[in-house]
Design a protein around this motif. Structure first.
Motif, PDB file in Angstrom:
ATOM      1  N   PRO A  22      52.216  27.098  36.785  1.00  0.00           N
ATOM      2  CA  PRO A  22      51.975  28.549  36.941  1.00  0.00           C
ATOM      3  C   PRO A  22      50.487  28.897  36.988  1.00  0.00           C
ATOM      4  CG  PRO A  22      52.484  28.017  34.662  1.00  0.00           C
ATOM      5  CD  PRO A  22      52.650  26.743  35.429  1.00  0.00           C
ATOM      6  N   HIS A  23      50.235  30.094  37.500  1.00  0.00           N
ATOM      7  CA  HIS A  23      48.867  30.579  37.627  1.00  0.00           C
ATOM      8  C   HIS A  23      48.581  31.651  36.587  1.00  0.00           C
ATOM      9  CE1 HIS A  23      48.931  29.414  42.175  1.00  0.00           C
ATOM     10  NE2 HIS A  23      48.771  28.370  41.396  1.00  0.00           N
ATOM     11  N   LYS A  24      47.332  31.730  36.221  1.00  0.00           N
ATOM     12  CA  LYS A  24      46.886  32.802  35.333  1.00  0.00           C
ATOM     13  C   LYS A  24      45.919  33.680  36.109  1.00  0.00           C
ATOM     14  CE  LYS A  24      44.653  33.698  30.868  1.00  0.00           C
ATOM     15  NZ  LYS A  24      43.981  33.070  29.690  1.00  0.00           N
ATOM     16  N   ASN A  25      46.323  34.914  36.354  1.00  0.00           N
ATOM     17  CA  ASN A  25      45.492  35.854  37.102  1.00  0.00           C
ATOM     18  C   ASN A  25      44.490  36.524  36.170  1.00  0.00           C
ATOM     19  OD1 ASN A  25      46.729  35.546  39.693  1.00  0.00           O
ATOM     20  ND2 ASN A  25      48.487  36.708  38.912  1.00  0.00           N
ATOM     21  N   GLY A  28      38.971  38.811  38.906  1.00  0.00           N
ATOM     22  CA  GLY A  28      38.048  38.188  39.845  1.00  0.00           C
ATOM     23  C   GLY A  28      38.255  36.718  40.078  1.00  0.00           C
ATOM     24  N   PHE A  29      39.260  36.112  39.462  1.00  0.00           N
ATOM     25  CA  PHE A  29      39.549  34.695  39.713  1.00  0.00           C
ATOM     26  C   PHE A  29      40.966  34.364  39.263  1.00  0.00           C
ATOM     27  CE2 PHE A  29      37.876  34.815  35.414  1.00  0.00           C
ATOM     28  CZ  PHE A  29      38.581  33.846  34.706  1.00  0.00           C
ATOM     29  N   ILE A  30      41.465  33.216  39.753  1.00  0.00           N
ATOM     30  CA  ILE A  30      42.808  32.737  39.418  1.00  0.00           C
ATOM     31  C   ILE A  30      42.682  31.323  38.875  1.00  0.00           C
ATOM     32  CG2 ILE A  30      45.097  32.165  40.334  1.00  0.00           C
ATOM     33  CD1 ILE A  30      44.529  34.226  42.588  1.00  0.00           C
ATOM     34  N   GLU A  31      43.371  31.056  37.758  1.00  0.00           N
ATOM     35  CA  GLU A  31      43.340  29.730  37.156  1.00  0.00           C
ATOM     36  C   GLU A  31      44.673  29.038  37.397  1.00  0.00           C
ATOM     37  OE1 GLU A  31      42.372  27.547  32.857  1.00  0.00           O
ATOM     38  OE2 GLU A  31      42.240  29.731  33.065  1.00  0.00           O
ATOM     39  N   ALA A  32      44.612  27.827  37.950  1.00  0.00           N
ATOM     40  CA  ALA A  32      45.823  27.056  38.231  1.00  0.00           C
ATOM     41  C   ALA A  32      46.246  26.252  36.997  1.00  0.00           C
ATOM     42  CB  ALA A  32      45.586  26.120  39.411  1.00  0.00           C
ATOM     43  N   GLY A  35      44.009  23.505  35.668  1.00  0.00           N
ATOM     44  CA  GLY A  35      42.687  23.892  35.209  1.00  0.00           C
ATOM     45  C   GLY A  35      41.716  24.263  36.306  1.00  0.00           C
ATOM     46  N   ASP A  36      42.079  23.994  37.555  1.00  0.00           N
ATOM     47  CA  ASP A  36      41.219  24.404  38.657  1.00  0.00           C
ATOM     48  C   ASP A  36      41.178  25.924  38.756  1.00  0.00           C
ATOM     49  OD1 ASP A  36      40.823  21.782  39.219  1.00  0.00           O
ATOM     50  OD2 ASP A  36      42.037  21.726  41.039  1.00  0.00           O
ATOM     51  N   ILE A  37      40.041  26.442  39.210  1.00  0.00           N
ATOM     52  CA  ILE A  37      39.855  27.895  39.304  1.00  0.00           C
ATOM     53  C   ILE A  37      39.479  28.270  40.736  1.00  0.00           C
ATOM     54  CG2 ILE A  37      38.339  29.814  38.610  1.00  0.00           C
ATOM     55  CD1 ILE A  37      38.278  28.652  35.824  1.00  0.00           C
ATOM     56  N   VAL A  38      40.052  29.363  41.196  1.00  0.00           N
ATOM     57  CA  VAL A  38      39.720  29.910  42.515  1.00  0.00           C
ATOM     58  C   VAL A  38      39.097  31.285  42.324  1.00  0.00           C
ATOM     59  CG1 VAL A  38      40.553  30.570  44.795  1.00  0.00           C
ATOM     60  CG2 VAL A  38      41.670  28.701  43.554  1.00  0.00           C
ATOM     61  N   THR A  39      37.904  31.464  42.831  1.00  0.00           N
ATOM     62  CA  THR A  39      37.280  32.787  42.844  1.00  0.00           C
ATOM     63  C   THR A  39      36.871  33.105  44.263  1.00  0.00           C
ATOM     64  OG1 THR A  39      35.639  34.211  41.772  1.00  0.00           O
ATOM     65  CG2 THR A  39      34.917  31.992  42.371  1.00  0.00           C
TER      66      THR A  39
END
Length: 648
Positions: A22-25, A28-32, A35-39
């Protein structure tokens, strides 16, 4: 932690969707889950600093201060997006590995690179940064891109090319806009005279075309047609081809301008016998068109649906980001990677589902055909615009349906055979004069079954009788046909875009023209539409129906400026230099040095130019101008800066 930095939120969400759940919204960014992060950026989070950031005196526009050339270039965070800037900056400092996920083009590369450098990434972080090239936002394509990350340093020259363009445009726009505005206001113009190294030559194209039309004087020219009868009683028409001896009586396009010459030919051949010297029948194949780049798509959409360039770009962005029905749209490439060939079945299935206009043809496509469009050697950072394999679209607007249709049609054409034409050419000699008759007929539509005649504008042709070489014929009549030269047509969205991409046609210097035949024109796929719209916004251009006309202000600007500013020669050479920087055959310092030398010369020429034609024109757009706050000290003109930003 691996940090993906996307150019836009839509791309960021697409990347996150391909990462473990699952993802954590977050804000300004999303955490997979791994542990990877998308901004993401929101377009440009950084911008070039204004001149007054280098020295407060530049807040006033003064000729004495020009040229303004920063010794150390500065970027500043944009105030409107400062919150997201701080988020990205904080994440960069804590990232183990950074992934540049900017759009796959020159600007996208630089946009993320600037953030990485500006936000204090360490030397180790920069050396280990990876590049993710995404041109299709569907999950399978995004996952493939994530699994095929490349070293970001491999794209350093692309970033340097983009940096060179941005800084050169700043130098040119800031300095030429200030000089022109001051000179214009001294002459009685109200407002800012925006000058850019792309926008002003584009304005020049329209202005010079309008002047050519206004000053055009139609001239008559003459053709001779002979009616020829065969011994079997059939007839055909032959058109006289002037010999080299007629050159003194012809224009540069080979048209006969002297009526007496044409009348003499007609009288000499009438009622005379002739002989067939050639009767050649051949078949020719016409290759299918390549998939679209953005410019070719904009040109076709203007012709077929009357859409302007900006509307096409906006529609493409919606099809790409919102609907995920097409690949990355800001592409200047018309070729596809060979690896994409294996996806042809699913893409054609998607076209069948989405486009009602093309569903009747998808079943006839031969998926065993592999056209020349699949060519790895001609694919750079991005490939041609094609449909994705996504079948579900939701409701599409009329513009979205139209643009998707044009993109899908060019893709589908790759799986149809070339069209075949029968061609016939007859040469008839009468009294030493050559008369030709030509015929061309479509005998196998091939890919052209996808393109109806109304769009292609094909004319009906008349069949010619069968003849033999050496056969005698009789000229039973010969007529002189008087025609008149026509003025060039006003530019339209389609033809102006075509002029920008094929700019060599409008370059005066023969050496530069020769060089520029290998370049992609002026501006970029991403900026051409915006440049055209900017000229309308600044009241330099106006539309009259589909035709684009220059305004009095636009014409006065071109008339006032040194001629080279309104011609495409300089900016076209710049585009070539930027490509050479990308190809590592020219350095940043070489290019910027030449820009500064040329800029100094242009500023001197502009300072001595007359701007009297702009007197009484314009409208003050800023309160500071309305209050008349101008100052002139020691013979030097100065005005309060309206903080107007100059674009290319």
């Amino acid at each position: 932690m691996k940090l993906y930095i996307a150019e836009k939120p839509s791309l960021g969400r697409a990347i996150a969707n391909a990462l473990p759940k699952p993802h954590k919204n977050n804000d300004g960014f999303i955490e997979a889950a791994n542990g990877d992060i998308v901004t993401w950026c929101i377009g440009h989070l950084l911008e070039q600093a204004e001149p007054e950031a280098y020295d407060p005196k530049f807040k006033k526009w003064a000729i004495a201060d020009l040229p303004i050339v920063p010794e150390q270039w500065q970027l500043v965070a944009k105030s409107k997006t400062k919150k997201q800037f701080n988020t990205v900056k904080k994440l960069i400092k804590s990232a183990e590995t950074i992934v540049n996920a900017g759009d796959p083009d020159r600007e996208g590369q630089l946009l993320i690179d600037e953030m990485i450098n500006f936000c204090g990434a360490t030397k180790a972080q920069k050396e280990q940064t990876l590049r993710c090239l995404i041109s299709d936002l569907n999950p399978s394509a995004v996952k493939q891109a994530i699994n095929n990350l490349k070293p970001n340093l491999d794209f350093l020259s692309l970033s340097v090319s983009a940096l060179s363009r941005a800084r050169a445009d700043w130098l040119y726009g800031i300095n030429m806009t200030r000089m022109s505005t001051i000179k214009g206001q001294q002459a009685g113009y109200q407002g800012v005279l925006s000058i850019g190294r792309v926008q002003t030559p584009v304005l020049g194209l329209v202005v010079y075309r309008d002047w050519e039309i206004a000053n055009f004087v139609s001239k008559p020219f003459y053709e001779v047609e002979a009616k020829l009868n065969t011994q079997a009683g059939a007839s055909y028409i032959g058109k006289w081809q002037p010999s080299d001896a007629c050159q003194p009586y012809m224009d540069e396009e080979g048209r006969v301008l002297v009526k007496g010459l044409a009348e003499n030919v007609a009288s000499r051949v009438k009622n005379q016998s002739g002989e067939v010297s050639k009767d050649k029948s051949t078949q020719s194949k016409k290759s299918r068109p390549l998939p679209h780049s953005l410019s070719t798509l904009q040109i076709e959409a203007a012709k077929v649906f009357g859409m302007n360039a900006q509307s096409v770009l906006d529609t493409c962005q919606s099809l790409y980001e919102r609907h995920k029905l097409i690949t990355y749209p800001r592409s200047d490439c018309r070729y596809l990677p060979k690896d994409h060939y294996k996806e042809r079945g699913s893409v054609v299935d998607a076209i069948d589902t989405i486009s009602d206009k093309l569903s009747a043809f998808t079943g006839k496509a031969n998926l065993e055909i592999k056209s020349s469009a699949w060519n790895d050697s001609k694919v750079g950072a991005h490939h041609a615009i094609i449909p994705t394999s996504k079948k579900s679209s939701g409701a599409l607007s009329q513009n979205e349906q139209n643009v998707y249709y044009l993109i899908a049609r060019h893709y589908l054409a790759q799986f149809f055979e070339p069209s075949v034409y029968a061609e016939r050419e007859i040469h008839t000699l009468i009294q030493g004069g050559l008369f030709t008759s030509k015929f061309k007929s479509l005998i196998d539509k091939g890919w052209e079954v996808l393109f109806n005649k109304q769009e292609k504008g094909e004319a009906e042709l008349t069949q010619l009788p069968m003849l033999q070489k050496g056969e005698q014929v009789q000229c039973v009549d010969a007529q002189v046909i008087e025609k008149h030269t026509s003025p060039p047509k006003h530019f339209t969205d389609a033809t102006l875009l075509a002029a920008m991409t094929g700019i060599a046609r409008y370059v005066t210097d023969p050496e530069i023209k020769k060089i520029l035949k290998e370049t992609d024109g002026i501006g970029t796929e991403a900026t051409r539409a915006g440049i055209i719209e900017l000229l309308f916004k600044r009241q330099y251009l106006q539309r009259k129906g589909k035709a684009i006309h220059s305004t009095e202000i636009g014409q006065s600007v071109i008339k006032a400026l040194p001629e080279s500013v309104g011609r495409p020669d300089m900016t076209a050479v710049w585009e070539q230099s930027l490509e050479q920087i990308y190809q590592k055959s020219q350095s940043y310092n070489q290019f910027m040095g030449s820009v500064e030398v040329h800029l100094n010369r242009l500023l001197q020429d502009t300072q001595t130019a007359s701007f009297q034609g702009l007197a009484g024109k314009g409208k003050a757009s800023f309160k500071r101008f309305k209050k008349g706050k101008r100052s002139a000290g020691k013979g030097k003109s100065a005005v309060k800066s309206p903080r107007a930003k100059s674009k290319a």
